[in-house]
Motif scaffolding. Structure first.
Motif, short mmCIF file in Angstrom:
data_model
loop_
_atom_site.label_atom_id
_atom_site.label_comp_id
_atom_site.label_asym_id
_atom_site.label_seq_id
_atom_site.Cartn_x
_atom_site.Cartn_y
_atom_site.Cartn_z
N SER A 104 17.96 88.87 23.38
CA SER A 104 17.00 89.82 23.04
C SER A 104 17.04 91.04 23.74
O SER A 104 17.85 91.14 24.78
CB SER A 104 15.61 89.40 23.24
N GLU A 105 16.54 92.12 23.14
CA GLU A 105 16.36 93.64 23.90
C GLU A 105 15.15 94.00 23.51
O GLU A 105 14.45 93.94 22.55
CB GLU A 105 17.60 94.30 22.95
N SER A 106 14.78 94.57 24.66
CA SER A 106 13.60 95.24 24.77
C SER A 106 13.60 96.83 24.28
O SER A 106 14.60 97.40 24.19
CB SER A 106 12.96 95.48 26.14
N PRO A 107 12.26 97.40 23.93
CA PRO A 107 12.43 98.75 23.46
C PRO A 107 13.00 99.69 24.40
O PRO A 107 13.41 100.86 24.32
CB PRO A 107 10.90 99.09 23.09
N LYS A 108 13.00 99.42 25.60
CA LYS A 108 13.54 100.33 26.93
C LYS A 108 14.93 99.87 27.07
O LYS A 108 15.62 100.61 27.90
CB LYS A 108 12.71 100.12 28.12
N ASP A 129 16.95 89.17 32.66
CA ASP A 129 16.97 90.60 31.95
C ASP A 129 18.04 91.55 32.70
O ASP A 129 17.91 91.23 34.08
CB ASP A 129 15.40 91.02 32.04
N TRP A 144 16.47 97.16 28.07
CA TRP A 144 16.84 95.89 28.81
C TRP A 144 17.29 94.78 27.67
O TRP A 144 16.66 94.64 26.90
CB TRP A 144 15.56 95.71 29.65
N THR A 145 18.11 94.19 28.35
CA THR A 145 18.55 93.04 27.19
C THR A 145 18.55 91.61 28.09
O THR A 145 18.51 91.71 29.50
CB THR A 145 19.99 93.07 27.11
N LYS A 146 18.09 90.72 27.70
CA LYS A 146 18.06 89.32 28.18
C LYS A 146 19.27 88.67 27.84
O LYS A 146 19.60 88.54 26.56
CB LYS A 146 16.93 88.39 27.58
#
Length: 73
Positions: free
Chosen positions: A16-20, A42, A22-24
């Motif tokens: 997954s990827e966060s809006p900021k 992350d 960062w990726t898991k």
């Protein structure tokens, strides 16, 4: 506290990827020049920072896969 050394040997994929940005990610990482293990955590966009994660041996990852396959989602 001494620095933790790590080397990402292989990137298996992004979960997954966060809006900021960062990726898991699931990677194979060597920690402190030890035998590489599977690692899920992350990461900042350029891998300059990391969050908490989990490190698994191949046998542990297989067991986790089996447990997930048994679940009804």
């Amino acid at each position: 506290m001494s620095d933790i050394k790590y080397e990402i040997k292989e990137t298996i994929g992004v979960v997954s990827e966060s809006p900021k940005g960062w990726t898991k990610e699931l990677n194979i990482i060597s920690w402190n020049e030890r035998m590489p293990k599977f690692d899920l955590r992350d990461w900042a966009p350029k891998h300059e920072k990391m969050g908490k994660g989990i490190t698994l041996s191949a046998d542990e990852l297989k067991k986790l896969r089996d447990l997930l396959n048994e679940m009804e989602l």
